[in-house]
Design a protein around this motif. Structure first.
Motif, mmCIF file in Angstrom:
data_model
loop_
_atom_site.group_PDB
_atom_site.id
_atom_site.type_symbol
_atom_site.label_atom_id
_atom_site.label_comp_id
_atom_site.label_asym_id
_atom_site.label_seq_id
_atom_site.Cartn_x
_atom_site.Cartn_y
_atom_site.Cartn_z
ATOM 1 N N THR A 107 -7.983 20.644 -1.201
ATOM 2 C CA THR A 107 -7.607 21.754 -2.075
ATOM 3 C C THR A 107 -7.634 23.048 -1.252
ATOM 4 O O THR A 107 -8.038 23.052 -0.082
ATOM 5 C CB THR A 107 -8.588 21.879 -3.245
ATOM 6 N N ALA A 108 -7.220 24.152 -1.879
ATOM 7 C CA ALA A 108 -7.280 25.440 -1.188
ATOM 8 C C ALA A 108 -8.722 25.772 -0.813
ATOM 9 O O ALA A 108 -9.000 26.277 0.290
ATOM 10 C CB ALA A 108 -6.692 26.534 -2.073
ATOM 11 N N ALA A 109 -9.654 25.470 -1.734
ATOM 12 C CA ALA A 109 -11.072 25.703 -1.442
ATOM 13 C C ALA A 109 -11.552 24.792 -0.316
ATOM 14 O O ALA A 109 -12.329 25.204 0.554
ATOM 15 C CB ALA A 109 -11.910 25.471 -2.699
ATOM 16 N N GLY A 110 -11.065 23.538 -0.328
ATOM 17 C CA GLY A 110 -11.445 22.599 0.726
ATOM 18 C C GLY A 110 -10.940 23.017 2.091
ATOM 19 O O GLY A 110 -11.637 22.882 3.099
ATOM 20 N N THR A 111 -9.730 23.550 2.129
ATOM 21 C CA THR A 111 -9.168 24.027 3.401
ATOM 22 C C THR A 111 -9.984 25.184 3.953
ATOM 23 O O THR A 111 -10.274 25.261 5.156
ATOM 24 C CB THR A 111 -7.699 24.465 3.208
ATOM 25 N N LYS A 112 -10.370 26.095 3.062
ATOM 26 C CA LYS A 112 -11.184 27.235 3.497
ATOM 27 C C LYS A 112 -12.562 26.775 3.991
ATOM 28 O O LYS A 112 -13.063 27.255 5.016
ATOM 29 C CB LYS A 112 -11.337 28.240 2.352
ATOM 30 N N LEU A 113 -13.170 25.834 3.265
ATOM 31 C CA LEU A 113 -14.479 25.336 3.685
ATOM 32 C C LEU A 113 -14.374 24.610 5.018
ATOM 33 O O LEU A 113 -15.292 24.682 5.843
ATOM 34 C CB LEU A 113 -15.064 24.403 2.623
ATOM 35 N N TYR A 114 -13.261 23.913 5.238
ATOM 36 C CA TYR A 114 -13.064 23.201 6.510
ATOM 37 C C TYR A 114 -13.110 24.182 7.681
ATOM 38 O O TYR A 114 -13.713 23.892 8.721
ATOM 39 C CB TYR A 114 -11.726 22.464 6.496
ATOM 40 N N GLU A 115 -12.489 25.346 7.511
ATOM 41 C CA GLU A 115 -12.501 26.354 8.568
ATOM 42 C C GLU A 115 -13.922 26.838 8.848
ATOM 43 O O GLU A 115 -14.330 26.969 10.008
ATOM 44 C CB GLU A 115 -11.600 27.522 8.182
ATOM 45 N N TYR A 116 -14.690 27.094 7.775
ATOM 46 C CA TYR A 116 -16.081 27.513 7.955
ATOM 47 C C TYR A 116 -16.915 26.377 8.553
ATOM 48 O O TYR A 116 -17.795 26.614 9.396
ATOM 49 C CB TYR A 116 -16.679 27.956 6.628
ATOM 50 N N ALA A 117 -16.658 25.153 8.099
ATOM 51 C CA ALA A 117 -17.420 24.012 8.596
ATOM 52 C C ALA A 117 -17.228 23.846 10.099
ATOM 53 O O ALA A 117 -18.182 23.537 10.831
ATOM 54 C CB ALA A 117 -16.998 22.733 7.872
ATOM 55 N N ASN A 118 -16.009 24.052 10.547
ATOM 56 C CA ASN A 118 -15.724 23.928 11.969
ATOM 57 C C ASN A 118 -16.586 24.899 12.773
ATOM 58 O O ASN A 118 -17.197 24.539 13.782
ATOM 59 C CB ASN A 118 -14.240 24.194 12.225
ATOM 60 N N ALA A 119 -16.664 26.157 12.302
ATOM 61 C CA ALA A 119 -17.456 27.161 13.008
ATOM 62 C C ALA A 119 -18.950 26.853 12.926
ATOM 63 O O ALA A 119 -19.688 26.980 13.913
ATOM 64 C CB ALA A 119 -17.169 28.543 12.429
ATOM 65 N N ILE A 120 -19.412 26.430 11.744
ATOM 66 C CA ILE A 120 -20.845 26.151 11.546
ATOM 67 C C ILE A 120 -21.285 24.961 12.398
ATOM 68 O O ILE A 120 -22.332 25.013 13.063
ATOM 69 C CB ILE A 120 -21.139 25.892 10.058
ATOM 70 N N ILE A 121 -20.511 23.898 12.382
ATOM 71 C CA ILE A 121 -20.869 22.697 13.141
ATOM 72 C C ILE A 121 -20.807 22.973 14.630
ATOM 73 O O ILE A 121 -21.650 22.512 15.407
ATOM 74 C CB ILE A 121 -19.956 21.525 12.746
ATOM 75 N N SER A 122 -19.801 23.750 15.033
ATOM 76 C CA SER A 122 -19.691 24.115 16.448
ATOM 77 C C SER A 122 -20.922 24.894 16.891
ATOM 78 O O SER A 122 -21.498 24.634 17.957
ATOM 79 C CB SER A 122 -18.428 24.943 16.675
ATOM 80 N N ALA A 123 -21.343 25.870 16.059
ATOM 81 C CA ALA A 123 -22.517 26.668 16.395
ATOM 82 C C ALA A 123 -23.778 25.811 16.429
ATOM 83 O O ALA A 123 -24.656 25.989 17.283
ATOM 84 C CB ALA A 123 -22.672 27.804 15.386
ATOM 85 N N SER A 124 -23.866 24.871 15.489
ATOM 86 C CA SER A 124 -25.022 23.976 15.447
ATOM 87 C C SER A 124 -25.094 23.108 16.692
ATOM 88 O O SER A 124 -26.160 22.954 17.310
ATOM 89 C CB SER A 124 -24.954 23.102 14.193
ATOM 90 N N ASP A 125 -23.943 22.530 17.069
ATOM 91 C CA ASP A 125 -23.909 21.681 18.265
ATOM 92 C C ASP A 125 -24.265 22.484 19.509
ATOM 93 O O ASP A 125 -24.991 22.001 20.388
ATOM 94 C CB ASP A 125 -22.517 21.060 18.427
ATOM 95 N N GLN A 126 -23.730 23.699 19.602
ATOM 96 C CA GLN A 126 -24.017 24.522 20.766
ATOM 97 C C GLN A 126 -25.490 24.919 20.811
ATOM 98 O O GLN A 126 -26.090 24.988 21.883
ATOM 99 C CB GLN A 126 -23.129 25.775 20.749
ATOM 100 N N ALA A 127 -26.063 25.172 19.638
ATOM 101 C CA ALA A 127 -27.483 25.527 19.592
ATOM 102 C C ALA A 127 -28.337 24.389 20.123
ATOM 103 O O ALA A 127 -29.295 24.618 20.885
ATOM 104 C CB ALA A 127 -27.880 25.870 18.159
ATOM 105 N N VAL A 128 -28.003 23.161 19.728
ATOM 106 C CA VAL A 128 -28.757 21.994 20.212
ATOM 107 C C VAL A 128 -28.650 21.893 21.728
ATOM 108 O O VAL A 128 -29.654 21.667 22.433
ATOM 109 C CB VAL A 128 -28.240 20.709 19.538
ATOM 110 N N LYS A 129 -27.426 22.063 22.260
ATOM 111 C CA LYS A 129 -27.239 21.978 23.712
ATOM 112 C C LYS A 129 -28.026 23.064 24.434
ATOM 113 O O LYS A 129 -28.675 22.805 25.450
ATOM 114 C CB LYS A 129 -25.748 22.099 24.049
#
Length: 398
Positions: free
Chosen positions: A58-80
């Motif tokens: 959905t439109a909301a799902g597409t927007k959340l996907y964009e945020y999820a990409n940034a959040i998960i990327s930041a989380s992975d980088q934090a672990v590294k």
């Protein structure tokens, strides 16, 4: 909101499959579905439109996907970063993906120059198809990709055009003379993809593709240093060691496939290279992994996609045993070869003739670009882009 919920939702859209997302996270499909439904309940919105076995965001799902990409990327980088800090390591980490079918030397040379400037950096170059590189960007396996437009990039990618090459066709003059004229000029002067539909496209062996590019003599390498293997990559024991930063020299892969005859459209036979044993359509097998050197199956898959999606060619494909045999088959009219040049192609040749490939918009060009996720703003990526851009500009205008 749990990070695990967000990760499951992100993977479902990224793979466009509940099954693949479950397999990737080593959980059951029902667990993925339950987490996403819980996420929808918590947020009070529908994130996915379900239609039987199919679904769309959905439109909301597409927007959340964009945020999820940034959040998960930041989380992975934090672990590294935390792990590096614990180990006393502060090495800048930068992984470059390169499309397996390219013969351009500049992407690897730019990586070498980057390494010269930052000798303590942790840098690697990996090869893959355009689809593999796009998935690797989403997976954060690589930071930036040198690829082409045979795969479409969504709005959450940042792309920069780096190189346009003009595409031509090399074949016997008598083959061109018999083709239908689908353009304003006769086929002896230019040819369209539709006119070549029944003419085999002859591809040279992928061993002609350099696994490490050969730069001009003016490009020096950092001797004694190495581009190190990244332990965070999938199956590191399987992909082997990366190329030495001091070894920018020609390296040709061995042609090991068996030979076989292939019957062409006119009823004659040509000696061609046998198909690879690797199943290039297997999503979870060898094909799905990036490599420090392009495999034959990977390069063939990339070239086939380029022919179809980028150049619009629907011709049957045969693989020559050697580069000289590919030219010989073209010269005697058994098919055509695709040629690329950084300058416009002028028709030339009397026995074997090269003419530009054209479409309704004019000469066909093959566009290469650098792609990265917009959410991954890396200084290293910007510096690499500047180095690569200058290298291409220097050699194109030479």
């Amino acid at each position: 909101m749990e990070l695990k919920q967000l990760k499951y939702f992100y993977d479902v859209l990224r793979f466009h499959s509940f099954t693949a997302a479950a397999r990737h996270n080593h959980v059951s499909q029902s667990s993925v579905s339950q987490k996403i439904k819980a996420l929808e309940t918590e947020m009070g919105v529908s994130l996915i439109n379900r239609n039987g076995r199919d679904f769309t965001a959905t439109a909301a799902g597409t927007k959340l996907y964009e945020y999820a990409n940034a959040i998960i990327s930041a989380s992975d980088q934090a672990v590294k970063d935390v792990r590096k800090a614990a180990a006393g390591q502060e090495l800048p980490h930068f992984v470059i993906g390169v499309i397996a079918s390219t013969t351009a030397w500049e992407p690897v040379a730019a990586a070498q120059i980057f390494f010269q400037r930052h000798p303590q950096s942790d840098i690697a170059v990996l090869y893959g198809t355009s689809q593999q590189l796009q998935r690797a960007l989403l997976n954060h396996t690589i930071d930036i990709a040198f690829t082409d437009r045979s795969t479409r990039f969504a709005d959450y990618f940042q792309t920069r055009t780096m190189l346009r090459s003009y595409v031509g066709v090399e074949t016997a003059q008598h083959v061109l003379a018999t083709l239908p004229s689908n353009t304003l000029m006769p086929p002896l002067e230019e040819v369209s993809a539709s006119a070549l539909t029944d003419v085999p496209c002859i591809l040279p062996p992928t061993s002609m593709l350099p696994s490490v590019a050969t730069p001009p003599s003016g490009i020096a390498a950092a001797s004694g240093q190495s581009i190190r293997e990244d332990a965070s990559l999938p199956d590191p024991s399987d992909v082997g060691n990366y190329q030495s930063a001091g070894a920018i020299s020609t390296a040709w892969a061995a042609a090991t496939a068996a030979m076989q005859t292939h019957q062409l459209a006119d009823g004659t036979n040509a000696l061609v290279q046998a198909a690879d044993a690797e199943d290039v359509s297997t999503p979870d097998g060898l094909y799905d992994r990036l490599r420090p050197q392009p495999t034959r199956a990977m390069a063939r898959s990339a070239m086939s996609l380029e022919l179809r999606e980028t150049l619009g060619l629907a011709s049957p494909v045969i693989y020559a045993a050697t580069g000289s045999q590919a030219h010989a088959l073209a010269a005697i009219g058994r098919g055509f070869m695709v040629r690329e040049s950084r300058k416009p192609i002028a028709p030339h040749g009397s026995i074997i003739r090269t003419v530009p490939l054209v479409d309704k918009n004019g000469p066909v060009t093959h566009e290469y670009l650098l792609a990265a996720l917009k959410s991954d703003a890396l200084e290293a990526a910007d510096e690499y882009w500047q180095i690569l851009g200058q290298l291409i500009a220097d050699t194109t205008t030479a």
